[in-house]
Design a protein around this motif. Structure first.
Motif, PDB file in Angstrom:
ATOM      1  N   LYS A   1       0.892  -1.159   0.000  1.00  0.00           N
ATOM      2  CA  LYS A   1       0.000   0.000   0.000  1.00  0.00           C
ATOM      3  C   LYS A   1       0.927   1.204   0.000  1.00  0.00           C
ATOM      4  O   LYS A   1       1.924   1.220   0.731  1.00  0.00           O
ATOM      5  N   PHE A   2       0.597   2.192  -0.805  1.00  0.00           N
ATOM      6  CA  PHE A   2       1.438   3.378  -0.921  1.00  0.00           C
ATOM      7  C   PHE A   2       0.775   4.585  -0.281  1.00  0.00           C
ATOM      8  O   PHE A   2      -0.452   4.653  -0.164  1.00  0.00           O
ATOM      9  N   GLN A   3       1.589   5.530   0.116  1.00  0.00           N
ATOM     10  CA  GLN A   3       1.092   6.756   0.726  1.00  0.00           C
ATOM     11  C   GLN A   3       0.236   7.524  -0.278  1.00  0.00           C
ATOM     12  O   GLN A   3       0.430   7.419  -1.496  1.00  0.00           O
ATOM     13  N   GLU A   4      -0.696   8.291   0.239  1.00  0.00           N
ATOM     14  CA  GLU A   4      -1.535   9.145  -0.614  1.00  0.00           C
ATOM     15  C   GLU A   4      -0.651  10.033  -1.485  1.00  0.00           C
ATOM     16  O   GLU A   4       0.382  10.532  -1.030  1.00  0.00           O
ATOM     17  N   GLY A   5      -1.068  10.239  -2.719  1.00  0.00           N
ATOM     18  CA  GLY A   5      -0.352  11.135  -3.620  1.00  0.00           C
ATOM     19  C   GLY A   5       0.900  10.541  -4.240  1.00  0.00           C
ATOM     20  O   GLY A   5       1.662  11.269  -4.878  1.00  0.00           O
ATOM     21  N   GLN A   6       1.111   9.243  -4.105  1.00  0.00           N
ATOM     22  CA  GLN A   6       2.341   8.618  -4.611  1.00  0.00           C
ATOM     23  C   GLN A   6       2.095   7.741  -5.843  1.00  0.00           C
ATOM     24  O   GLN A   6       2.951   6.938  -6.208  1.00  0.00           O
ATOM     25  N   ARG A   7       0.977   7.897  -6.506  1.00  0.00           N
ATOM     26  CA  ARG A   7       0.634   7.031  -7.657  1.00  0.00           C
ATOM     27  C   ARG A   7       1.700   7.090  -8.750  1.00  0.00           C
ATOM     28  O   ARG A   7       2.103   6.064  -9.282  1.00  0.00           O
ATOM     29  N   GLU A   8       2.173   8.275  -9.080  1.00  0.00           N
ATOM     30  CA  GLU A   8       3.192   8.411 -10.125  1.00  0.00           C
ATOM     31  C   GLU A   8       4.499   7.732  -9.702  1.00  0.00           C
ATOM     32  O   GLU A   8       5.116   7.014 -10.489  1.00  0.00           O
ATOM     33  N   ASN A   9       4.900   7.946  -8.454  1.00  0.00           N
ATOM     34  CA  ASN A   9       6.116   7.295  -7.954  1.00  0.00           C
ATOM     35  C   ASN A   9       5.934   5.783  -7.854  1.00  0.00           C
ATOM     36  O   ASN A   9       6.873   5.027  -8.083  1.00  0.00           O
ATOM     37  N   MET A  10       4.727   5.326  -7.527  1.00  0.00           N
ATOM     38  CA  MET A  10       4.456   3.896  -7.488  1.00  0.00           C
ATOM     39  C   MET A  10       4.653   3.290  -8.874  1.00  0.00           C
ATOM     40  O   MET A  10       5.284   2.241  -9.020  1.00  0.00           O
ATOM     41  N   GLN A  11       4.137   3.951  -9.895  1.00  0.00           N
ATOM     42  CA  GLN A  11       4.306   3.456 -11.264  1.00  0.00           C
ATOM     43  C   GLN A  11       5.789   3.408 -11.647  1.00  0.00           C
ATOM     44  O   GLN A  11       6.246   2.446 -12.264  1.00  0.00           O
ATOM     45  N   ARG A  12       6.529   4.436 -11.265  1.00  0.00           N
ATOM     46  CA  ARG A  12       7.966   4.474 -11.549  1.00  0.00           C
ATOM     47  C   ARG A  12       8.667   3.319 -10.843  1.00  0.00           C
ATOM     48  O   ARG A  12       9.499   2.630 -11.428  1.00  0.00           O
ATOM     49  N   PHE A  13       8.310   3.087  -9.574  1.00  0.00           N
ATOM     50  CA  PHE A  13       8.874   1.974  -8.815  1.00  0.00           C
ATOM     51  C   PHE A  13       8.584   0.638  -9.503  1.00  0.00           C
ATOM     52  O   PHE A  13       9.489  -0.189  -9.686  1.00  0.00           O
ATOM     53  N   LEU A  14       7.333   0.417  -9.904  1.00  0.00           N
ATOM     54  CA  LEU A  14       6.971  -0.852 -10.535  1.00  0.00           C
ATOM     55  C   LEU A  14       7.710  -1.062 -11.850  1.00  0.00           C
ATOM     56  O   LEU A  14       8.147  -2.178 -12.158  1.00  0.00           O
TER      57      LEU A  14
END
Length: 94
Positions: free
Chosen positions: A9-22
């Motif tokens: 689960k990622f922190q709020e507002g981190q969707r773009e960074n989550m995609q980069r991580f994946l």
């Protein structure tokens, strides 16, 4: 064979960074030789679900440990640690 399954689960507002991580995580396949197979993807966004999952296969526990210590994985993992809110994992032999 060993299967390594991780959900985050990622922190709020981190969707773009989550995609980069994946993307960076998936890019390790073919680079780190211990990885037999790897899939990393984001959830569809259903409420109550974890945000993303990794399902990876290794030949042995030693190969999993080598992957986890590999400097290329460590860099990607550090990004994840900085943006995640929760993490669960399970490893098993099959």
């Amino acid at each position: 064979m060993v299967r390594h399954v991780v959900m985050w689960k990622f922190q709020e507002g981190q969707r773009e960074n989550m995609q980069r991580f994946l993307e960076q995580l998936q890019a390790l396949q073919g680079v780190i030789p211990e990885i037999v197979d790897m899939e990393a993807a984001a959830d569809w966004g259903a409420a109550g679900h974890y945000d993303a999952v990794l399902i990876a296969t290794f030949r042995s526990r030693e190969d999993l440990e080598a992957y986890q210590k590999d400097p290329r994985h460590v860099v990607v993992s550090q990004l994840c640690t900085s943006i995640r809110a929760d993490r669960v994992a399970v490893d098993f032999e099959f």
